[in-house]
Scaffold this active site. Sequence first.
Site, PDB file in Angstrom:
ATOM      1  N   ASP B   8       0.942  -1.292   0.075  1.00 19.69           N
ATOM      2  CA  ASP B   8       0.098   0.067   0.018  1.00 19.69           C
ATOM      3  C   ASP B   8       0.862   1.200  -0.138  1.00 19.69           C
ATOM      4  O   ASP B   8       1.718   1.431   1.137  1.00 19.69           O
ATOM      5  CB  ASP B   8      -0.881   0.104   1.232  1.00 19.69           C
ATOM      6  CG  ASP B   8      -1.677   1.342   1.527  1.00 19.69           C
ATOM      7  OD1 ASP B   8      -1.763   2.329   0.584  1.00 19.69           O
ATOM      8  OD2 ASP B   8      -2.356   1.162   2.484  1.00 19.69           O
ATOM      9  N   LYS B  70       2.613  11.529  -3.561  1.00 21.72           N
ATOM     10  CA  LYS B  70       1.619  10.632  -3.973  1.00 21.72           C
ATOM     11  C   LYS B  70       0.585  11.453  -4.892  1.00 21.72           C
ATOM     12  O   LYS B  70      -0.054  11.357  -5.925  1.00 21.72           O
ATOM     13  CB  LYS B  70       0.832   9.878  -3.130  1.00 21.72           C
ATOM     14  CG  LYS B  70      -0.190   8.884  -3.999  1.00 21.72           C
ATOM     15  CD  LYS B  70      -0.894   7.806  -2.849  1.00 21.72           C
ATOM     16  CE  LYS B  70      -1.742   6.877  -3.273  1.00 21.72           C
ATOM     17  NZ  LYS B  70      -2.146   6.083  -2.286  1.00 21.72           N
ATOM     18  N   GLU B 169      -7.368   0.311  -4.361  1.00 20.40           N
ATOM     19  CA  GLU B 169      -7.420   0.492  -2.744  1.00 20.40           C
ATOM     20  C   GLU B 169      -8.663  -0.209  -2.184  1.00 20.40           C
ATOM     21  O   GLU B 169      -8.776  -1.049  -1.470  1.00 20.40           O
ATOM     22  CB  GLU B 169      -6.965   1.750  -2.216  1.00 20.40           C
ATOM     23  CG  GLU B 169      -5.195   1.987  -2.283  1.00 20.40           C
ATOM     24  CD  GLU B 169      -5.052   3.265  -2.370  1.00 20.40           C
ATOM     25  OE1 GLU B 169      -5.912   4.337  -2.052  1.00 20.40           O
ATOM     26  OE2 GLU B 169      -3.685   3.606  -2.664  1.00 20.40           O
ATOM     27  N   ASP B 191     -13.296   4.945   1.455  1.00 17.11           N
ATOM     28  CA  ASP B 191     -11.867   5.139   1.557  1.00 17.11           C
ATOM     29  C   ASP B 191     -11.341   6.506   1.486  1.00 17.11           C
ATOM     30  O   ASP B 191     -11.120   7.215   0.623  1.00 17.11           O
ATOM     31  CB  ASP B 191     -10.948   4.330   0.481  1.00 17.11           C
ATOM     32  CG  ASP B 191      -9.588   4.323   0.666  1.00 17.11           C
ATOM     33  OD1 ASP B 191      -9.227   4.913   1.772  1.00 17.11           O
ATOM     34  OD2 ASP B 191      -9.017   3.463   0.109  1.00 17.11           O
TER      35      ASP B 191
END
Lengths: 228, 607
Positions: B8, B70, B169, B191
């Site tokens: 992850d 990211k 994810e 999420d």
Amino acid sequence: MFSNPMVCWSCRHTVAPQDHFCPSCHRIQPLEEEINYFQFLSLGDRMNPVPGDLEREFHRLSRLFHPDYYNLRSPEERKFSLERSSFLNGAYRTVRDPVMRARYRLKLEGFNVDEERGKTPPDLLMEVFEINEQLEELSQAENRRDLTQASQLRDKLLGQAVRMKERLRVLDSELAEVFKSWDASLDDGVMPELQRQQLVARMHELLSYRSYIRNLVEDIEEKDREWE
Amino acid sequence: MGIIIGIDLGTTNSLAAYIREGKPQIVPGRDGNLLVPSVVSFDEKQGVLVGNAAVNRLLIEPERTIYSVKRLMGRGPEDVKEDMKWLPYAISPESSQVVRVVVGDRQYTPPELSAFILKELARSAEKLFNQKITQAVITVPAYFNDAQRQATKDAGKLAGLDVLRILNEPTAASLAYGLDRKKEGNIAVYDLGGGTFDISILKVRGGIFEVLATNGDTHLGGDDIDHLLMNLVRDELKISHGIELTGRTRTEREFLQKIRKAVISAKHRLSSHETARITVDFSDFTYQRELRRDEFESLIEPIVQRTLDPCRRCLRDAGFSPGDLDEVVLVGGATRIPLVRRRVEELFRRKPHTELNPDEVVALGAAVQADILGGLRQDMLLLDVTPLSLGIETIGGVVSKLILRNSTIPASAVEEFTTFVDGQTSVDIHVLQGERELAKDNRSLARFQLKGLPPMPAGVPRISVRFLIDANGILSVSAHEKRTGKEASIEVKPSYGLTDEEVEKMLFESIEFAEEDFRMRQVIESRNDADTILSATQQALESPEAAMLEEAEGQRIRGAVASLQKAYQGEDPKLIRDRIDELNEATLHLAELIMNRAVQSALKQND
């Protein structure tokens, strides 16, 4: 790839066009261009699958083709798994939706059914005229900032949309009836060519009518979103 | 077949997991912590630091310490303008299709920076298994576009990993939950992470996890909450102390990082307490403020609201009303915030599940997927979708959609092209992703040029182009001319991101740099050893035993010292080592004499 008779790419054993795997070495086969979505989903020529059965078949074939299960295989097998699973996903997406399914059938029968708006069906002339007039009046009321009239027109149009949607439901059930007749005729043996043509023509008629109404509803809903 | 790890790669934290006896487990980081902060710091003395070691440097050297990279993945400089107002590091003005982060006299692209984090995770796993790790599944937000996915894949490649799958994810989380509960039905996964928001709706039946719809915002997360709180402190500092912090000078950047640290800890505390204190120590005064939960909630309400629209759209696309859902699962650190939980509960009309740690569940799911790809389990299968429609630009700048959003992947579409001019030998295709009507409102993905078409009259060639979105959600394009059957060659110009050649070059350079880094470490280590022996020799030469040496022997020692000192100036570790050995040999006799005296005096003391 299109040589006749077909042979397995790996062991050269004879393979039928509808075989996903070689009957001898069990390796996954490349996709044949001629195969259609109905055949691929094991429906043969049928138009009216039981929804649960269709999903089960989709899941069964997904387990057979999905690239996740071919990660350790040869490059050829990985390529064919990708071909078959992407074709399967397209097939399921199309066949599970009655309108897309009918459109695909018409395409197989040589019709080019696109989304374009054709001629106004005669029995709709009055309503189409009315809706277009109200849409125009709504724009004018908005320009004048006449909120009271705009709000009245909007309510009227939304009422029209509700009626149109009711019509869509009727059309959908008529389409379902055509599918049923199609399958019933198949169950009797070979479908007579004349009947096939009639059912295809009926599907074509229903679809054009449907997409005309669908566009009207969308026009109203778009106007409604703008208004908000 | 080696071990495949699930990774992850998060905005705030990253972690790796693997399967042990059928159960996913987190790989502990090299410092013993399970979470590795996604922070990379370039220290002039210690080299590249990753994780907690790098976090400590945020307050000392913020401009050489990179976090939230990211948010920059697969983006151009125009996209990240807002982020750059907050981030303490700079991006190069030369950035065009890809953002370049400036660190001293070097520049790093986001995939290169992410590769440092991935390498760190792989090393932790290597330490655990005592074997080389070369294969991984890496997760990305479900709403990531093609360029962002490709950038993540590039990062894996640069870290020396074969990325077997780019996995969404929320779907990864559903696998972990599915494994844990063996329950069937319709699930929504909400999420909210450090920088991205995803919502996915799945149908779980007979081990098949079928995603029905997904939606989200790849620029929405805990970072945005931090920025709101930082703004609050900044505004108050301006009023109370007349200080304006713009982040232009180094001191200001350090101050901003201090504020960031303080507001994050207050944010965390407010998840379990009604009040929190924000305390920031500046050199000459201390800023203090109490923050109540209701204040915090009214501040962040707009951010939480921004997650609800994608949820509604996702429900609509799945053809569901909230009552059709059997479970709602929360993933991501920001879902610990009570307001987020309340709003989710209100929208979906059911209490969300939080049994699994929201920071770990994605990595655990990635490990399950790694197990599937490794051929070790066939009872589960994930059928994911592409989050955005794929289309091509047609006449008038209008988009013609080829693959609709929420289509199950792999998905393909075939489109036929022709020429408009006699003898035309190439055709340009502009591919876009997004839901809007006009090309300019969508995300440009790439420009493909079909080349080497046989010259024919206009409209005669029939070029069949196949667009394929693979199970990673990444597009590939192939083409052939139907009349001649000839494969058309395609030149791809990605709109954002690196070309294959650039990735290859970086990979090559990173190996070169790794060699150089290794050599430098050898030089430093040999110099440290030289320091030890030189100072020991100096002491020995001042001892009474030194006077007992022959003249020639003394000269030999002094000569060996001089040549070691000379080698010390150079950068050849082997030469330094050789000179150390020579000096060792020359001082052997002297060392013996000194040792004898030490032994004798010890014996005397014992008498």
